[in-house]
Scaffold this motif. Sequence first.
Motif, PDB file in Angstrom:
ATOM      1  N   GLU A   1      40.238  44.397  43.701  1.00 43.22           N
ATOM      2  CA  GLU A   1      41.684  44.360  43.515  1.00 43.22           C
ATOM      3  C   GLU A   1      42.312  43.103  44.099  1.00 43.22           C
ATOM      4  OE1 GLU A   1      42.969  47.854  45.562  1.00 43.22           O
ATOM      5  OE2 GLU A   1      42.283  47.157  47.492  1.00 43.22           O
ATOM      6  N   GLY A   2      41.594  42.011  44.117  1.00 46.95           N
ATOM      7  CA  GLY A   2      42.166  40.784  44.640  1.00 46.95           C
ATOM      8  C   GLY A   2      41.813  40.511  46.080  1.00 46.95           C
ATOM      9  N   ARG A   3      41.057  41.396  46.712  1.00 48.80           N
ATOM     10  CA  ARG A   3      40.696  41.175  48.113  1.00 48.80           C
ATOM     11  C   ARG A   3      39.678  40.044  48.222  1.00 48.80           C
ATOM     12  NH1 ARG A   3      38.325  46.972  49.689  1.00 48.80           N
ATOM     13  NH2 ARG A   3      40.254  47.580  48.650  1.00 48.80           N
ATOM     14  N   ARG A   4      39.753  39.308  49.325  1.00 45.10           N
ATOM     15  CA  ARG A   4      38.866  38.168  49.513  1.00 45.10           C
ATOM     16  C   ARG A   4      38.750  37.829  50.994  1.00 45.10           C
ATOM     17  NH1 ARG A   4      42.906  33.356  47.185  1.00 45.10           N
ATOM     18  NH2 ARG A   4      44.603  33.700  48.680  1.00 45.10           N
ATOM     19  N   ALA A   5      37.722  37.058  51.319  1.00 45.22           N
ATOM     20  CA  ALA A   5      37.546  36.512  52.660  1.00 45.22           C
ATOM     21  C   ALA A   5      37.227  35.032  52.509  1.00 45.22           C
ATOM     22  CB  ALA A   5      36.422  37.239  53.396  1.00 45.22           C
ATOM     23  N   TRP A   6      37.534  34.244  53.542  1.00 53.62           N
ATOM     24  CA  TRP A   6      37.224  32.818  53.469  1.00 53.62           C
ATOM     25  C   TRP A   6      37.121  32.231  54.868  1.00 53.62           C
ATOM     26  CZ3 TRP A   6      42.231  34.557  52.576  1.00 53.62           C
ATOM     27  CH2 TRP A   6      43.244  33.990  53.343  1.00 53.62           C
TER      28      TRP A   6
ATOM     29  N   THR B   1      43.900  41.295  51.682  1.00 57.84           N
ATOM     30  CA  THR B   1      43.800  42.432  50.766  1.00 57.84           C
ATOM     31  C   THR B   1      44.163  42.066  49.339  1.00 57.84           C
ATOM     32  OG1 THR B   1      44.269  44.023  52.529  1.00 57.84           O
ATOM     33  CG2 THR B   1      44.672  44.750  50.278  1.00 57.84           C
ATOM     34  N   ALA B   2      45.227  41.285  49.152  1.00 50.56           N
ATOM     35  CA  ALA B   2      45.690  40.992  47.789  1.00 50.56           C
ATOM     36  C   ALA B   2      46.205  39.569  47.700  1.00 50.56           C
ATOM     37  CB  ALA B   2      46.785  41.977  47.378  1.00 50.56           C
ATOM     38  N   THR B   3      45.812  38.875  46.652  1.00 46.65           N
ATOM     39  CA  THR B   3      46.259  37.504  46.436  1.00 46.65           C
ATOM     40  C   THR B   3      47.616  37.483  45.743  1.00 46.65           C
ATOM     41  OG1 THR B   3      45.233  37.341  44.254  1.00 46.65           O
ATOM     42  CG2 THR B   3      43.866  36.772  46.165  1.00 46.65           C
ATOM     43  N   ARG B   4      48.285  36.362  45.855  1.00 51.92           N
ATOM     44  CA  ARG B   4      49.560  36.189  45.155  1.00 51.92           C
ATOM     45  C   ARG B   4      49.380  36.377  43.652  1.00 51.92           C
ATOM     46  NH1 ARG B   4      54.254  32.186  46.189  1.00 51.92           N
ATOM     47  NH2 ARG B   4      55.488  32.475  44.303  1.00 51.92           N
ATOM     48  N   GLN B   5      48.321  35.787  43.107  1.00 50.65           N
ATOM     49  CA  GLN B   5      48.077  35.879  41.672  1.00 50.65           C
ATOM     50  C   GLN B   5      47.971  37.333  41.223  1.00 50.65           C
ATOM     51  OE1 GLN B   5      44.437  34.032  40.414  1.00 50.65           O
ATOM     52  NE2 GLN B   5      44.642  34.705  38.293  1.00 50.65           N
ATOM     53  N   TYR B   6      47.257  38.138  42.000  1.00 57.54           N
ATOM     54  CA  TYR B   6      47.057  39.528  41.596  1.00 57.54           C
ATOM     55  C   TYR B   6      48.359  40.325  41.680  1.00 57.54           C
ATOM     56  CZ  TYR B   6      44.930  44.116  41.150  1.00 57.54           C
ATOM     57  OH  TYR B   6      44.607  45.373  40.720  1.00 57.54           O
ATOM     58  N   ILE B   7      49.126  40.122  42.734  1.00 56.59           N
ATOM     59  CA  ILE B   7      50.400  40.830  42.875  1.00 56.59           C
ATOM     60  C   ILE B   7      51.348  40.449  41.739  1.00 56.59           C
ATOM     61  CG2 ILE B   7      52.442  41.116  44.326  1.00 56.59           C
ATOM     62  CD1 ILE B   7      49.987  42.536  45.408  1.00 56.59           C
ATOM     63  N   GLU B   8      51.381  39.178  41.389  1.00 55.18           N
ATOM     64  CA  GLU B   8      52.257  38.741  40.303  1.00 55.18           C
ATOM     65  C   GLU B   8      51.790  39.282  38.959  1.00 55.18           C
ATOM     66  OE1 GLU B   8      52.395  34.502  40.750  1.00 55.18           O
ATOM     67  OE2 GLU B   8      54.046  34.588  42.211  1.00 55.18           O
ATOM     68  N   GLU B   9      50.482  39.406  38.772  1.00 54.39           N
ATOM     69  CA  GLU B   9      49.973  40.002  37.534  1.00 54.39           C
ATOM     70  C   GLU B   9      50.404  41.463  37.419  1.00 54.39           C
ATOM     71  OE1 GLU B   9      45.764  39.522  37.471  1.00 54.39           O
ATOM     72  OE2 GLU B   9      45.840  37.470  36.718  1.00 54.39           O
TER      73      GLU B   9
ATOM     74  N   PRO C   1      51.690  52.208  47.132  1.00 60.03           N
ATOM     75  CA  PRO C   1      52.347  51.416  46.085  1.00 60.03           C
ATOM     76  C   PRO C   1      51.385  50.499  45.333  1.00 60.03           C
ATOM     77  CG  PRO C   1      53.662  51.412  48.092  1.00 60.03           C
ATOM     78  CD  PRO C   1      52.338  52.019  48.444  1.00 60.03           C
ATOM     79  N   LEU C   2      50.379  49.970  46.026  1.00 61.39           N
ATOM     80  CA  LEU C   2      49.404  49.117  45.352  1.00 61.39           C
ATOM     81  C   LEU C   2      48.643  49.914  44.300  1.00 61.39           C
ATOM     82  CD1 LEU C   2      47.828  46.482  45.020  1.00 61.39           C
ATOM     83  CD2 LEU C   2      46.380  47.177  46.943  1.00 61.39           C
ATOM     84  N   PHE C   3      48.210  51.115  44.657  1.00 61.59           N
ATOM     85  CA  PHE C   3      47.501  51.954  43.690  1.00 61.59           C
ATOM     86  C   PHE C   3      48.399  52.331  42.519  1.00 61.59           C
ATOM     87  CE2 PHE C   3      46.742  56.431  42.366  1.00 61.59           C
ATOM     88  CZ  PHE C   3      45.640  56.187  41.563  1.00 61.59           C
ATOM     89  N   PHE C   4      49.650  52.687  42.790  1.00 62.85           N
ATOM     90  CA  PHE C   4      50.544  53.100  41.704  1.00 62.85           C
ATOM     91  C   PHE C   4      50.817  51.948  40.731  1.00 62.85           C
ATOM     92  CE2 PHE C   4      52.416  56.530  44.664  1.00 62.85           C
ATOM     93  CZ  PHE C   4      51.443  57.430  44.260  1.00 62.85           C
ATOM     94  N   ALA C   5      50.915  50.723  41.252  1.00 61.66           N
ATOM     95  CA  ALA C   5      51.102  49.567  40.369  1.00 61.66           C
ATOM     96  C   ALA C   5      49.854  49.341  39.521  1.00 61.66           C
ATOM     97  CB  ALA C   5      51.426  48.325  41.194  1.00 61.66           C
ATOM     98  N   GLN C   6      48.688  49.510  40.132  1.00 58.68           N
ATOM     99  CA  GLN C   6      47.436  49.385  39.385  1.00 58.68           C
ATOM    100  C   GLN C   6      47.323  50.484  38.329  1.00 58.68           C
ATOM    101  OE1 GLN C   6      44.953  49.714  42.832  1.00 58.68           O
ATOM    102  NE2 GLN C   6      44.436  47.549  42.848  1.00 58.68           N
TER     103      GLN C   6
END
Length: 671
Positions: free
Chosen positions: A390-395, A515-523, A96-101
């Motif tokens: 695609e919004g992935r990050r580490a911290w 894997t994905a931030t809120r900002q990216y999913i909302e975009e 689903p992530l790929f299809f939305a992208q």
Amino acid sequence: MMSTESSAINRQPTPVSCWLRLGGLAALLAGSVLQATPIPTTLTDFEVSGTQVGDAHPGAFLEADHCASCHQISEQDTAPVNSWRGSKMAHAGRNPLFFAQLATANQDAENVGYYCLRCHVPKSVISGNALASESAALSDSDRQGVDCHFCHSLVNPDYVAGESPVRDETVLAALESVPEYYANAMFVIDPDGVRRGTRPDASPYHERELSPFHTESALCGTCHDVGNVAVSRQGDGTWRYNALDTPVDDEDPWMQFPLERTYTEWKLSAFADGGVDMGGRFGGDGVSVVSSCQDCHMPRTAGRAAIMGPERSDLRTHEFAGASVWTLDIIGRHFADDPDVDAEAIAAGMARSRDMLGRAASLALEEVGGALRVRLFNETGHKLPTGHIEGRRAWLNVRVFNASDELLIEYGGYDPLQAELDTEWTMVYEMVVGLSEDAAAVTGLAPGPTGHMALADTIVKDTRIPPRGFDRSDFELGGAPVVGRDYADGQYWDDVYFRLPDGADRVEVTAWYQTATRQYIEELRDNNISDDWGDTLYALWQESGRSPPEIMGQVAAATSPFVRGDFNDNGALDPSDAESMLACFESETAVTDRCLIGDFTGDGRVTCEDFDSLDAQWPGPGATPRPMVCLLGAAGAVSVPSLSGPTGAILALTLLLAGLLGLAWRESGMT
């Protein structure tokens, strides 16, 4: 011969006259709003070498269930099909992530979906459905993803006489264009589906060719070194859109805007240069030195590859574990009724991904003068994190407790209910892309950071930690630069400092991955005007815990009594510490760097107030050295251009006298 070193270090730069220009596209689209009118790119803009629609015979390619009749073993989870069923490879056509992208990418640049589908759903090239560029056109067979028959029919584009299967020469000769690089979905498959393997002693019931290519990282590079072929690199190192309806002039992935550079990152690492002894961290049973992609992502174990096959001590699992815990979760949720989606296999794949994440990094702590230094090591053969932007990050998250076990302060706190990360006082490792002023003028979108990856032409940030063997200039040449962080050649770790408050007794440090931030999913939800995948993804995101972060590493330690400001960690304040304080005065990067040792007030900077605190604890001899502006009682640095006219002259003279006085005090304190 095919280049195995894309954009080799001694490569001559492409003449400026060969670069594709922005002018025609800008004139065509000036003033347009991209959301209403996508860039009218054509299939020609995304044309790449290799197998094309119509080159292979669809009826020659079998589905995974056919392979399972021999290569799925009920009592052996490590058998090829068993382990593959829980991987992202098996479900690349159900993501689903790929299809939305895909939907938003097609809205930004028409027909770019064809290019995306070549890797994510490669069987759609065999069926011809990739030409529609959208997920709705995919067949059930296409949705098998990157399956057994596809991978085992891959042909090395670089034919080596006496090593490559003899029939490969004929396969390559039939192509309109043979790839020169292992990248950009430029795969070649046997049109008759003749399978290839790596075991000379294997005796399968189907036709098979022996293929060394399937043991090499180059095979993986085909889809894990991806540039936007419609955005080309210029002579000055910037990127610009190509002319419309024109195939890319240079298929070298280093000459296109980077969407993923995992293979390049590996190729420029120590892992590709003879391997690295990781002490069993990766590679499977009995393996110490790892080198290839397969070593880490297809670890060795004991077992059989086929029901009638021999027991082997070095069986390669087909688990292909990465960092995709959450993606597998939403695939399992959305396709729960699909007979080809095995819930137990998905759960096993998620567990293997968590295990891989736990091996990807390590932590080391050191306490210095009232600050905690956290060193995060990248244990992988590529950047940490790596992959698609695609919004992935580490911290890093640091929690400090007192002797009563009360939380004194938390750095890098994450709110799981709001899916919000407090980034102010920690380090976030991520890649952020953006639009240049030129690209903004063409698209009608704002310049700066963007979620429109198909249109990006600028790297705004890339603070991800490089792998062992890192060379800054080589990575820049390969389109994998560091932006916004400073890593020295050979550095495969990052040091981040956190201020310890008074009363600190112990710390807990965690390295998180998401894997994905809120900002990216909302975009992806808000920008989608063509289908329901944005809304579907958002609902799955909510249902599954909002892409919950996963632990890469965790360590706890007791703290020791400290002297704040003790930069040299000798247990006392001395002139050397004062020198370090002066160097840190008003540092722009003090929030997470070593200057936090001198932060007495806890505001994240070394300021005049901190020198007041230093003075109160200064043991002598002499007075505490101070910046001139602090001697005048100023709160910060004085702007030199403001010193003009009579008032400026008087102030300048005052500063000079104060400086001389400060120097005298400093000399008396230093001798």
